[in-house]
Design a protein around this motif. Structure first.
Motif, PDB file in Angstrom:
ATOM      1  N   PRO A   7     -41.012 -13.695  22.605  1.00 56.38           N
ATOM      2  CA  PRO A   7     -39.554 -13.727  22.914  1.00 56.38           C
ATOM      3  C   PRO A   7     -38.697 -12.891  21.935  1.00 56.38           C
ATOM      4  O   PRO A   7     -37.632 -12.530  22.247  1.00 56.38           O
ATOM      5  N   GLY A   8     -39.415 -12.422  20.696  1.00 55.55           N
ATOM      6  CA  GLY A   8     -38.611 -11.639  20.046  1.00 55.55           C
ATOM      7  C   GLY A   8     -38.376 -10.232  20.272  1.00 55.55           C
ATOM      8  O   GLY A   8     -37.606  -9.371  19.778  1.00 55.55           O
ATOM      9  N   CYS A   9     -38.949  -9.708  21.417  1.00 53.53           N
ATOM     10  CA  CYS A   9     -38.856  -8.437  21.857  1.00 53.53           C
ATOM     11  C   CYS A   9     -37.577  -8.330  22.835  1.00 53.53           C
ATOM     12  O   CYS A   9     -37.353  -7.255  23.457  1.00 53.53           O
ATOM     13  N   PHE A  10     -36.856  -9.482  23.124  1.00 54.44           N
ATOM     14  CA  PHE A  10     -35.829  -9.355  23.932  1.00 54.44           C
ATOM     15  C   PHE A  10     -34.622  -8.320  23.635  1.00 54.44           C
ATOM     16  O   PHE A  10     -34.338  -7.801  24.524  1.00 54.44           O
ATOM     17  N   GLU A  11     -34.497  -8.335  22.541  1.00 54.83           N
ATOM     18  CA  GLU A  11     -33.356  -7.553  22.071  1.00 54.83           C
ATOM     19  C   GLU A  11     -33.560  -5.973  22.215  1.00 54.83           C
ATOM     20  O   GLU A  11     -32.850  -5.326  22.496  1.00 54.83           O
ATOM     21  N   THR A  12     -35.024  -5.732  21.896  1.00 57.91           N
ATOM     22  CA  THR A  12     -35.267  -4.306  22.015  1.00 57.91           C
ATOM     23  C   THR A  12     -35.938  -3.748  23.484  1.00 57.91           C
ATOM     24  O   THR A  12     -35.736  -2.516  23.394  1.00 57.91           O
ATOM     25  N   GLU A  13     -35.984  -4.705  24.229  1.00 56.03           N
ATOM     26  CA  GLU A  13     -36.401  -4.261  25.726  1.00 56.03           C
ATOM     27  C   GLU A  13     -35.534  -4.714  26.857  1.00 56.03           C
ATOM     28  O   GLU A  13     -35.771  -4.145  27.964  1.00 56.03           O
ATOM     29  N   ILE A  14     -34.549  -5.352  26.563  1.00 53.49           N
ATOM     30  CA  ILE A  14     -33.919  -5.771  27.758  1.00 53.49           C
ATOM     31  C   ILE A  14     -33.168  -4.710  28.215  1.00 53.49           C
ATOM     32  O   ILE A  14     -32.995  -4.716  29.538  1.00 53.49           O
ATOM     33  N   GLU A  15     -32.570  -3.860  27.616  1.00 53.20           N
ATOM     34  CA  GLU A  15     -31.707  -2.687  28.016  1.00 53.20           C
ATOM     35  C   GLU A  15     -32.753  -1.770  28.903  1.00 53.20           C
ATOM     36  O   GLU A  15     -32.269  -1.526  30.010  1.00 53.20           O
ATOM     37  N   GLN A  16     -33.663  -1.509  28.601  1.00 45.39           N
ATOM     38  CA  GLN A  16     -34.625  -0.661  29.306  1.00 45.39           C
ATOM     39  C   GLN A  16     -34.969  -1.392  30.798  1.00 45.39           C
ATOM     40  O   GLN A  16     -35.086  -0.841  31.792  1.00 45.39           O
ATOM     41  N   PHE A  17     -35.367  -2.789  30.508  1.00 40.48           N
ATOM     42  CA  PHE A  17     -35.588  -3.623  31.858  1.00 40.48           C
ATOM     43  C   PHE A  17     -34.534  -3.629  32.899  1.00 40.48           C
ATOM     44  O   PHE A  17     -34.921  -3.190  33.934  1.00 40.48           O
ATOM     45  N   ALA A  18     -33.268  -3.665  32.215  1.00 36.84           N
ATOM     46  CA  ALA A  18     -32.221  -3.663  33.226  1.00 36.84           C
ATOM     47  C   ALA A  18     -31.935  -2.544  33.873  1.00 36.84           C
ATOM     48  O   ALA A  18     -31.562  -2.258  35.234  1.00 36.84           O
ATOM     49  N   GLU A  19     -32.066  -1.262  32.960  1.00 32.66           N
ATOM     50  CA  GLU A  19     -31.879   0.238  33.595  1.00 32.66           C
ATOM     51  C   GLU A  19     -33.124   0.192  34.419  1.00 32.66           C
ATOM     52  O   GLU A  19     -32.726   1.085  35.787  1.00 32.66           O
ATOM     53  N   THR A  20     -34.156  -0.148  34.564  1.00 33.41           N
ATOM     54  CA  THR A  20     -35.048   0.187  35.422  1.00 33.41           C
ATOM     55  C   THR A  20     -34.911  -0.662  36.651  1.00 33.41           C
ATOM     56  O   THR A  20     -35.352  -0.163  37.962  1.00 33.41           O
ATOM     57  N   LEU A  21     -34.331  -1.909  36.747  1.00 35.34           N
ATOM     58  CA  LEU A  21     -34.021  -2.580  37.720  1.00 35.34           C
ATOM     59  C   LEU A  21     -32.726  -1.972  38.594  1.00 35.34           C
ATOM     60  O   LEU A  21     -32.904  -2.162  39.842  1.00 35.34           O
ATOM     61  N   ASN A  22     -31.979  -1.328  37.862  1.00 30.37           N
ATOM     62  CA  ASN A  22     -30.807  -0.668  38.463  1.00 30.37           C
ATOM     63  C   ASN A  22     -31.335   0.229  39.417  1.00 30.37           C
ATOM     64  O   ASN A  22     -30.554   0.715  40.286  1.00 30.37           O
ATOM     65  N   GLY A  23     -32.541   0.936  39.235  1.00 29.24           N
ATOM     66  CA  GLY A  23     -33.222   2.008  39.919  1.00 29.24           C
ATOM     67  C   GLY A  23     -33.738   1.573  41.108  1.00 29.24           C
ATOM     68  O   GLY A  23     -34.031   2.406  41.928  1.00 29.24           O
ATOM     69  N   CYS A  24     -34.474   0.248  40.945  1.00 27.27           N
ATOM     70  CA  CYS A  24     -35.302   0.019  41.980  1.00 27.27           C
ATOM     71  C   CYS A  24     -34.957  -1.242  43.119  1.00 27.27           C
ATOM     72  O   CYS A  24     -35.421  -1.414  44.070  1.00 27.27           O
ATOM     73  N   VAL A  25     -33.976  -2.083  42.329  1.00 25.86           N
ATOM     74  CA  VAL A  25     -33.288  -3.119  43.096  1.00 25.86           C
ATOM     75  C   VAL A  25     -32.162  -2.600  43.774  1.00 25.86           C
ATOM     76  O   VAL A  25     -30.875  -2.571  43.245  1.00 25.86           O
ATOM     77  N   THR A  26     -32.334  -2.188  45.061  1.00 28.01           N
ATOM     78  CA  THR A  26     -31.379  -1.698  45.711  1.00 28.01           C
ATOM     79  C   THR A  26     -30.885  -2.425  47.210  1.00 28.01           C
ATOM     80  O   THR A  26     -30.213  -2.106  47.908  1.00 28.01           O
TER      81      THR A  26
END
Length: 406
Positions: A100-119
């Motif tokens: 769970p400590g990775c939330f802050e460092t990886e959530i931005e990349q995760f959201a950006e990836t979703l914006n490219g594939c969740v259409t």
């Protein structure tokens, strides 16, 4: 060798940990006139199965390639390494569960990836369902799940006609919420799933931020109303598991709920506490659960454990600040009884000793000299004891000696 000797030999071998059929030679005294030369028993060599070339150990369910997929590749490559969106999202959710400590460092990349594939609408609904299932089925994920939902509700760009991320999430929660009465009366598995939903909804209420028209950030009022009804449902069927869930819910959100209700002029928390007291008196719950409920009432009576500091524009006094005497020194009577400024019986004596302490402003409690060498203030102080203090000290020594001899 007779049977008795053979039996004794087997017993000896068992005690020494050597099997009776062992090839090891053991020195055993012979009953005959001639004795064999003693032979030294060879120590058995422990053969280890460990190997320096063994593969690295990973806990079950741990994806050792996950971190590399998420940190060493581009957004497109990260998603392309998975066959479906569900695999990609589930892998990330499992990763957050384990780290769970990775939330802050990886959530931005995760959201950006979703914006490219969740259409599409279906992809967004699938995303909501995956997060909901993880938050209500995996222990201790409800908090991270609520934070994840809050982040995605503000950063996912897709907003189809069926509703944006937050709207679809609340619709999914409403489906479970409408079955609350049946769930609290269901079997153990049904109640367990319902309790997980209740605690996830509580985390959503605390973490899901709603931006108003003027830019102010508020909590979702619909969740506040929902939690009130969920409490009613839990107390309406007061079995142990339902009551324990209600206690967890109130420990988590009680202070925030009460503040919100008070702002509206409502006394809902008083009604909840009254309901708890009725359960303690009338319900057939276990003694341990009744104890938990009473502890919860006690917690609420202490303002949910919150200690408000003294206002900056109000002078601290013993009446309005519970920590007023916290940093005051402690003195001792001739009998060794400690007393502080909070003891009214020693108020005058305490003030007298406190004034004497003021003669040494540059000394800490542990006696460290803060004045430095050659301080003129201390150079002028005579080493001789004040007559009054000397008399009191001699009296103290005599009394102590007298008590020791008794």
């Amino acid at each position: 060798m007779d049977l008795g000797s053979h039996s004794a030999l087997n017993k000896h071998l068992q005690e020494t940990g050597i099997p009776s059929g062992s090839q090891e030679k053991v020195s055993v005294p012979d009953s005959g006139p001639e004795r064999a030369e003693p032979q030294v028993a060879a120590a058995p060599v422990a053969m280890s199965k460990l190997s320096a070339k063994a593969p690295e150990f990973y806990p079950s369910g741990y994806n050792q390639n996950f971190n590399q997929n998420f940190t060493d590749s581009s957004y497109e490559d990260r998603y392309d390494s998975y066959l479906t969106l569900a695999e990609y999202v589930q892998d990330f959710l499992n990763h957050l569960t384990e780290q769970p400590g990775c939330f802050e460092t990886e959530i931005e990349q995760f959201a950006e990836t979703l914006n490219g594939c969740v259409t599409a609408d279906e992809a967004l609904q699938e995303l909501v369902e995956l997060i909901y299932q993880q938050a209500t089925s995996v222990p201790n994920f409800s908090y991270i799940g609520a934070r994840l939902c809050n982040y995605l509700s503000h950063h996912l760009t897709i907003s189809p006609q069926s509703g944006n991320f937050r709207q679809l999430l609340l619709q999914r929660c409403r489906t479970e919420y409408e079955n609350r009465d049946e769930a609290t009366k269901g079997d153990e598995i049904t109640r367990k799933q319902f309790h997980a939903f209740v605690l996830f909804l509580a985390e959503l209420y605390l973490n899901l931020e709603i931006k108003g028209t003027k830019g102010q950030v508020t909590r979702a009022e619909i969740l506040q109303e929902g939690l009130r009804e969920l409490l009613n449902a839990l107390f309406s069927n007061p079995v142990d598991s339902n009551l324990i869930c209600a206690v967890k819910l109130l420990k988590l959100t009680g202070s925030v709920l009460e503040d919100a209700w008070k702002e509206k002029g409502k006394n809902d928390m008083e009604e909840v506490i009254q309901r708890i007291e009725n359960v303690v008196l009338d319900a057939n719950c276990s003694r341990d659960v009744k104890h938990m409920l009473l502890k919860l009432v006690e917690l609420r009576s202490s303002n949910w454990g919150r200690v408000h500091g003294t206002s900056t524009h109000t002078e601290a006094t013993p009446e309005n600040d519970p920590n007023y005497f916290m940093n005051e020194p402690t003195f001792y009577t001739s009998d060794g009884v400690p007393f502080t400024a909070a003891d009214p019986d020693y108020e005058e004596k305490y003030q007298e000793l406190l004034e004497r302490e003021d003669f040494f402003p540059d000394y800490e409690e542990n006696g460290t000299d803060l004045s430095g060498p050659g301080d003129p203030y201390f150079d002028d102080i005579d080493d001789e004891m004040d007559p009054e203090i000397e008399e009191a000290y001699e009296k103290f020594c005599l009394e102590s000696e007298h008590k020791r001899k008794q």
